[in-house]
Design an enzyme around this catalytic site. Structure first.
Site, PDB file in Angstrom:
ATOM      1  N   ASP A  79      51.218  29.793  24.983  1.00 28.27           N
ATOM      2  CA  ASP A  79      50.203  30.880  24.818  1.00 28.27           C
ATOM      3  C   ASP A  79      50.114  31.191  23.071  1.00 28.27           C
ATOM      4  O   ASP A  79      51.093  30.524  22.486  1.00 28.27           O
ATOM      5  CB  ASP A  79      50.310  32.148  25.605  1.00 28.27           C
ATOM      6  CG  ASP A  79      51.919  32.257  25.766  1.00 28.27           C
ATOM      7  OD1 ASP A  79      52.629  31.931  24.737  1.00 28.27           O
ATOM      8  OD2 ASP A  79      52.274  33.132  26.483  1.00 28.27           O
ATOM      9  N   ASN A 148      56.970  42.226  34.755  1.00 26.40           N
ATOM     10  CA  ASN A 148      55.882  42.342  35.888  1.00 26.40           C
ATOM     11  C   ASN A 148      55.495  40.842  36.421  1.00 26.40           C
ATOM     12  O   ASN A 148      54.564  40.775  37.504  1.00 26.40           O
ATOM     13  CB  ASN A 148      54.725  42.813  35.273  1.00 26.40           C
ATOM     14  CG  ASN A 148      53.918  41.973  34.356  1.00 26.40           C
ATOM     15  OD1 ASN A 148      54.359  41.000  33.909  1.00 26.40           O
ATOM     16  ND2 ASN A 148      52.905  42.586  33.490  1.00 26.40           N
ATOM     17  N   HIS A 150      54.961  37.992  35.115  1.00 23.93           N
ATOM     18  CA  HIS A 150      53.722  37.182  34.256  1.00 23.93           C
ATOM     19  C   HIS A 150      54.569  36.002  33.971  1.00 23.93           C
ATOM     20  O   HIS A 150      55.619  36.014  33.623  1.00 23.93           O
ATOM     21  CB  HIS A 150      53.147  37.915  33.290  1.00 23.93           C
ATOM     22  CG  HIS A 150      53.927  38.292  31.964  1.00 23.93           C
ATOM     23  ND1 HIS A 150      54.043  39.693  31.356  1.00 23.93           N
ATOM     24  CD2 HIS A 150      54.427  37.417  30.951  1.00 23.93           C
ATOM     25  CE1 HIS A 150      54.648  39.457  30.049  1.00 23.93           C
ATOM     26  NE2 HIS A 150      54.848  38.074  29.879  1.00 23.93           N
ATOM     27  N   GLU A 155      48.985  37.493  33.452  1.00 26.40           N
ATOM     28  CA  GLU A 155      49.032  38.782  33.987  1.00 26.40           C
ATOM     29  C   GLU A 155      48.782  38.783  35.536  1.00 26.40           C
ATOM     30  O   GLU A 155      48.151  38.043  36.150  1.00 26.40           O
ATOM     31  CB  GLU A 155      48.469  40.014  33.399  1.00 26.40           C
ATOM     32  CG  GLU A 155      48.778  40.094  31.828  1.00 26.40           C
ATOM     33  CD  GLU A 155      49.876  40.667  31.638  1.00 26.40           C
ATOM     34  OE1 GLU A 155      51.001  40.847  32.286  1.00 26.40           O
ATOM     35  OE2 GLU A 155      50.213  40.914  30.282  1.00 26.40           O
TER      36      GLU A 155
HETATM   37  C1  GLP Z   1      55.823  36.814  26.290  1.00 28.18           C
HETATM   38  C2  GLP Z   1      55.478  35.465  26.554  1.00 28.18           C
HETATM   39  C3  GLP Z   1      55.874  34.760  28.039  1.00 28.18           C
HETATM   40  C4  GLP Z   1      57.679  35.065  28.113  1.00 28.18           C
HETATM   41  C5  GLP Z   1      57.598  36.552  28.191  1.00 28.18           C
HETATM   42  C6  GLP Z   1      59.212  37.046  28.312  1.00 28.18           C
HETATM   43  O1  GLP Z   1      54.984  37.896  27.199  1.00 28.18           O
HETATM   44  N1  GLP Z   1      54.012  35.336  26.537  1.00 28.18           N
HETATM   45  O2  GLP Z   1      55.781  33.304  27.821  1.00 28.18           O
HETATM   46  O3  GLP Z   1      57.878  34.590  29.321  1.00 28.18           O
HETATM   47  O4  GLP Z   1      57.065  37.099  27.064  1.00 28.18           O
HETATM   48  O5  GLP Z   1      59.937  37.150  26.929  1.00 28.18           O
HETATM   49  P1  GLP Z   1      61.076  37.274  27.004  1.00 28.18           P
HETATM   50  O6  GLP Z   1      61.929  35.821  27.026  1.00 28.18           O
HETATM   51  O7  GLP Z   1      61.380  37.932  25.489  1.00 28.18           O
HETATM   52  O8  GLP Z   1      61.710  38.195  27.818  1.00 28.18           O
END
Ligand code: GLP
Length: 255
Positions: A79, A148, A150, A155
């Site tokens: 993404d 949440n 995702h 989402e």
């Molecule tokens: C973002 C990314 C996700 C990732 C999530 C959790 O929203 N788009 O791909 O898994 O954050 O991030 P973190 O590893 O910092 O908790």
């Protein structure tokens, strides 16, 4: 939507560092195997966020110390924020350059991150799918998980067969990701993300989660209903998924 599930494998590590080593080993093994064959590139799906940083550090170490060779690797990131160019310090392209690409022998032309600045984002999303297909599909996909549930920026409510597209971020995600920006107002409200359908087409998926803040999301992904209201639960429809967790992220799982 509720559907029948298949159980993912669960690997619980003593620390977040051990979890990062376990994930890096899975990736290094795939890269090592690929270098024995010349058929086509190994196609890796890569993730951003705090969780994979240590995995990338370990892969860079393996490149430096053990000659882990990325010359026959193609990558696709999950993404990107809409509106942030690749040289913006909070863009995911920038993150990947800093954490991994600048330190290994990958061909940068074979690294792909969705273009959040494309004039026509819908066409850019469609092209991204096309490039994944052209590369032969994703062999090994790395994922984190949002609190949440995702995955990538899919989402709650995202369709199980969704493809790469532009999405609105939830306030929960904007708040969670505000730590990387000077203030929550600076967090983009939209992103371009691979869809759940895109992710589920990867041949193998590794979801990594560490820390107590992820314990509920991990529990719900593995033991809650398989539903589009919890995107990570949809991974239970895939037969080659491994959850690599530290003890804190696994705290709510039955022993
Ligand atoms: C973002 C990314 C996700 C990732 C999530 C959790 O929203 N788009 O791909 O898994 O954050 O991030 P973190 O590893 O910092 O908790």
């Amino acid at each position: 939507m509720t559907v029948v599930s298949k159980s993912p494998q669960i690997k619980i590590c003593d620390s977040s560092d051990a979890a990062a080593s376990a994930v890096a080993s899975i990736f290094a093994a795939a890269i090592g195997q690929q270098s024995q064959s010349t058929d086509r590139d190994l196609v890796l799906g890569l993730a951003t966020g705090g969780t994979p940083i240590r995995v990338y550090r370990k892969l860079v170490e393996m490149h430096d110390n053990d000659r882990l060779d990325f010359s026959a690797v193609t990558t696709f990131n999950l993404d990107e924020y809409v509106g942030l160019p690749g040289d913006h310090p909070q863009s995911y392209r920038y993150f990947m350059q800093q954490q991994l690409f600048d330190h290994i022998n990958v061909d940068l032309h074979r690294t792909h991150v969705p273009d959040g600045t494309a004039a026509d984002l819908a066409t850019a999303a469609c092209d991204y799918e096309g490039r994944i297909r052209q590369a032969g599909g994703i062999d090994l996909q790395l994922l984190g998980i949002g609190s949440n549930g995702h995955i990538a920026f899919n989402e709650p409510g995202s369709a199980a067969d969704s493809r790469t597209r532009v999405v609105d971020l939830t306030s929960e995600t904007i708040e969670a990701n505000a730590r990387f920006f000077d203030s929550p107002d600076q967090v983009p409200r939209k992103a371009i993300t691979m869809g759940i359908g895109t992710i589920l087409e990867a041949r193998q998926i590794v979801l990594m989660a560490t820390g107590s803040k992820k314990a509920d999301a991990v529990y719900r992904a593995l033991h809650g209903p398989v539903t589009t209201e919890n995107p990570a639960s949809l991974l239970r429809q895939h037969s080659q998924v491994v959850f690599v967790l530290d003890r804190e992220a696994a705290a709510r799982l039955p022993s």
